[in-house]
Design an enzyme around this catalytic site. Structure first.
Site, mmCIF file in Angstrom:
data_model
loop_
_atom_site.group_PDB
_atom_site.id
_atom_site.type_symbol
_atom_site.label_atom_id
_atom_site.label_comp_id
_atom_site.label_asym_id
_atom_site.label_seq_id
_atom_site.Cartn_x
_atom_site.Cartn_y
_atom_site.Cartn_z
ATOM 1 C CB THR A 30 -0.939 -0.162 1.379
ATOM 2 O OG1 THR A 30 -1.744 -1.171 1.230
ATOM 3 C CG2 THR A 30 -1.372 1.266 1.434
ATOM 4 N NE ARG A 33 -9.364 -6.505 3.089
ATOM 5 C CZ ARG A 33 -8.124 -5.764 3.062
ATOM 6 N NH1 ARG A 33 -7.950 -4.739 2.007
ATOM 7 N NH2 ARG A 33 -7.352 -6.026 3.914
ATOM 8 C CB THR A 74 1.681 -0.386 4.471
ATOM 9 O OG1 THR A 74 3.083 -0.760 5.040
ATOM 10 C CG2 THR A 74 2.167 0.826 3.694
HETATM 11 N N1 GLY Z 1 -3.130 -2.184 4.252
HETATM 12 C C1 GLY Z 1 -3.899 -2.377 3.174
HETATM 13 C C2 GLY Z 1 -4.856 -3.297 3.101
HETATM 14 O O1 GLY Z 1 -5.163 -4.033 4.014
HETATM 15 O O2 GLY Z 1 -5.913 -3.222 2.030
#
Ligand code: GLY
Length: 313
Positions: free
Chosen positions: A168, A196, A219
């Site tokens: 991310t 999700r 992240t």
């Molecule tokens: N940290 C990004 C996710 O879990 O979507």
């Protein structure tokens, strides 16, 4: 204190643009958006924006948020398809609506109304990774995905991109007026169940900024940051008087209480109100990147390691 930008390692393709905004006297929030957009367009990054790895149905769904530490204004989009720059759409949500989060078709409708161009985000390379995993795990139902969602749910449990699980992008900027902003953008957990949301669009989980104390962004496996309220915890610990090092370490330790068979990687970038920065991880060897307006090139720094018991990968 000169203007400063920090980001997750994959933000190195955008950090110079972000710093350039600060050099021209732009705001921290402008710098964050400018830094994230090149990451969203990077075809080599399969965790963010264009060329992100898709969900179970082979669709690229993106999450993003942005927060302005001057006012605690924030905007986010979740599970949005067909738009390359969710960070800019999140900013529009913040500036043009009395809401904070839009998801799915509502977010796409809003993006169209705001004049954003549609784009097919699934690259051939990302499609091939998806098809390969699918045909290897479930060759007998290949071609009939919609009819076999029960089998496909097993796929959710498999690791995403083996080289960059749960990546991310995070950016935090502080301008020379002392204003702080942060932004996050992601394609989320590859092969995720459609719809999700990870931590990236959840303010307080994956992203938080408050001029008075600092900012943090995450992240890693978003479900963990959501359950522990990680980004807001860092900022709250700063408010309670902890140092940046103590605040980030304490937020990482909060993850120890998350009981879950899928304990995964978790990483935090953080900055205090004075522009001091640090980053934290539960995975050996992880780094982050920073650059000030006085520097010619960005620098990579190691993150502080705070292991999580039961880490599975
Ligand atoms: N940290 C990004 C996710 O879990 O979507």
């Amino acid at each position: 204190m000169p203007g400063v930008v920090i980001c997750s390692k994959n933000g190195d393709v955008g950090i110079r643009e972000a710093v350039e905004v600060l050099r021209r006297g732009g705001s921290a929030i402008d710098a964050v958006e400018a830094g994230i957009r090149p990451v969203e367009s990077n075809p080599d990054d399969h965790s963010v924006g264009y060329s992100g790895l898709p969900n179970l149905l082979g669709q690229v769904e993106l999450d993003s948020s942005i927060m302005d530490g001057r006012t605690l204004a924030t905007g986010a989009v979740g599970a949005i398809k067909d738009y390359e720059h969710p960070i800019s759409i999140a900013r529009k949500v913040m500036e043009d609506l009395p809401h904070v989060i839009l998801v799915g078709t509502g977010a796409e409708r809003f993006a169209a109304e705001m004049g954003f161009e549609k784009k097919d985000l699934l690259t051939e390379e990302a499609r091939q990774v998806y098809e390969k995993l699918w045909t290897e795990k479930f060759p007998e139902v290949y071609g009939h995905r919609e009819r076999y969602l029960d089998r496909m749910r097993e796929l959710v449990k498999h690791a995403a991109d083996p080289e960059k699980p749960n990546e991310t992008v995070n950016f935090i900027a502080r301008d020379d007026r002392g204003d702080i902003a942060c932004g996050v953008s992601t394609s989320g957990w590859a092969w995720k169940y459609p719809g999700r949301l990870g931590d990236s669009p959840i303010i307080g989980a994956g992203n938080y900024a408050d001029n008075r104390y600092g900012a943090a962004a995450c992240t890693g496996r978003g479900e963990m940051a959501i359950r522990a309220g990680t980004a807001r915890s860092v900022v709250l610990y700063l408010k309670m008087g902890m140092s940046l090092l103590e605040a980030g370490t304490e937020a990482m330790k909060d993850l120890h209480a998350v009981v879950d068979p899928y304990i995964g990687s978790m990483n935090i970038v953080a900055m205090d109100a004075g522009g001091n920065h640090a980053a934290f991880t539960n995975s050996e060897g992880a780094t982050y990147v920073f650059m000030t307006t006085a520097m010619k090139e960005p620098e990579e720094k190691p993150r502080i390691l705070v292991p999580t018991p039961g880490l599975t990968r």
